[in-house]
Design a protein around this motif. Structure first.
Motif, mmCIF file in Angstrom:
data_model
loop_
_atom_site.group_PDB
_atom_site.id
_atom_site.type_symbol
_atom_site.label_atom_id
_atom_site.label_comp_id
_atom_site.label_asym_id
_atom_site.label_seq_id
_atom_site.Cartn_x
_atom_site.Cartn_y
_atom_site.Cartn_z
ATOM 1 N N PRO A 200 -9.082 11.859 40.451
ATOM 2 C CA PRO A 200 -9.512 11.866 41.854
ATOM 3 C C PRO A 200 -9.614 13.263 42.457
ATOM 4 C CG PRO A 200 -7.166 11.476 41.764
ATOM 5 C CD PRO A 200 -7.626 11.626 40.328
ATOM 6 N N ARG B 190 -10.115 14.776 46.800
ATOM 7 C CA ARG B 190 -10.414 14.528 48.217
ATOM 8 C C ARG B 190 -10.261 15.828 49.004
ATOM 9 N NH1 ARG B 190 -7.759 9.812 51.973
ATOM 10 N NH2 ARG B 190 -9.505 8.629 51.068
ATOM 11 N N GLY C 119 -13.366 11.271 49.129
ATOM 12 C CA GLY C 119 -12.698 10.886 47.894
ATOM 13 C C GLY C 119 -13.578 10.168 46.899
ATOM 14 N N ASP D 217 -4.436 5.834 49.382
ATOM 15 C CA ASP D 217 -5.790 5.338 49.138
ATOM 16 C C ASP D 217 -6.121 5.349 47.653
ATOM 17 O OD1 ASP D 217 -6.125 4.962 51.832
ATOM 18 O OD2 ASP D 217 -7.340 6.770 52.147
ATOM 19 N N PHE D 218 -5.691 6.409 46.959
ATOM 20 C CA PHE D 218 -5.934 6.481 45.515
ATOM 21 C C PHE D 218 -5.198 5.370 44.786
ATOM 22 C CE2 PHE D 218 -4.284 8.227 41.423
ATOM 23 C CZ PHE D 218 -5.456 8.045 40.691
ATOM 24 N N PHE E 68 -10.687 4.830 46.040
ATOM 25 C CA PHE E 68 -11.546 5.962 45.662
ATOM 26 C C PHE E 68 -12.712 5.509 44.790
ATOM 27 C CE2 PHE E 68 -8.751 8.482 47.779
ATOM 28 C CZ PHE E 68 -8.633 9.813 47.395
#
Length: 285
Positions: free
Chosen positions: A62, A64, A102, A277-278, A283
């Protein structure tokens, strides 16, 4: 004239996945480093890879809050991300990925490079985004070698490849969210060039290979990074050998930085949200 602040180097390397042996020249955690709007510089290679049946690289991971800029000097890389972007870059090409709110992406050696093997060499630069752009939709710029503006520096063969910003009126193809000059300089032995640099901008110089005298005093050699004071408008470079340099120059972003690995935001609360969120699968677009 912009005064040289210091020259640094590192011989410590680490692997990113199994395809990129990198040396980190600076990061957003580097003490006493006025590097804004830049966040990190990784130099991969040059490294020799033998032919293989399975592509090497780094799998889905990921980002962001910022942009990754990959400049390829030798080898080939294939990129895919969860925003639906993808592409292959080869020598001279640039991949400019705006992670923003993201995404997940992977970077692998191309199928052809995997089969044939060879020398791999690349730079990845992380560029910060102002707070107002950190949560916009991700997007991607694939910039090929023939799209990059080339400025001839005299008659000896030295050239400035303008990736972003402008040099002597020649504009680079990359779109940026804050004023940035990103120049790939190929300076031949015996040639001197005076660079015009905006006042009060952060200026960094990374030498991939070669040897160059800065402002007729200090000498920078291969795999070294020069930091400059923000005051002043010119830098004089005299090549002692054929030299390849990356010139990074940009208007500082006067905002706080909160970073954790692949997430760079403005507050710790935003970092916690990015991790949440990940982990929650948000994502994947």
């Amino acid at each position: 004239m912009k005064q040289l602040h210091r020259i640094t180097r590192t011989d410590e390397s680490h692997w990113v996945g199994d395809g990129f042996p990198v040396r980190t020249l600076f990061s957003y955690n580097t003490p006493d480093a006025e590097v804004s709007p830049f966040l990190m510089l990784d130099y991969a290679g040059p490294a020799e890879f033998s032919p293989a049946s399975k592509p090497r690289g780094v799998g889905l991971h990921p980002h962001r809050g910022f942009e990754t800029v990959t400049i390829l000097y030798q080898g080939e890389v294939e990129h895919h991300d969860t925003a639906g972007n993808g592409g292959l870059i080869g020598p001279g090409d640039v991949q400019w990925m705006t992670a923003a709110k993201g995404l997940l992406h992977e970077e692998m050696h191309s199928a052809a490079f995997t089969r044939q093997g060879g020398t791999f060499e690349a730079i990845q630069l992380w560029v910060n985004l102002p707070a107002q752009y950190k949560m916009i939709a991700p997007h991607y710029q694939s910039i090929t070698d023939n799209q990059i503006t080339v400025v001839k520096l005299g008659e000896k063969g030295s050239v400035m490849r303008v990736i972003a910003g402008n040099y002597q009126g020649a504009k680079g193809p990359a779109n940026t969210y804050t004023p940035i000059n990103l120049w790939d300089l190929r300076l031949l032995a015996g040639q001197t060039v005076e660079l015009d640099i905006p006042e009060d901008y952060t200026t960094l110089l990374f030498a991939l290979k070669g040897s160059v005298k800065i402002n007729n005093s200090a000498t920078m050699n291969d795999v070294e990074l020069a930091f400059f004071e923000r005051k002043g408008k010119t830098i004089t470079l005299s090549a002692l050998k054929d030299t390849t340099l990356l010139v990074m120059n940009g208007e500082p972003i006067d905002e706080p930085i909160a970073g954790y690995g692949p997430f760079v935001m403005n507050t710790e609360e935003e970092i916690r949200q990015a991790i949440e969120d990940f982990n929650g699968g948000r994502f994947k677009q």
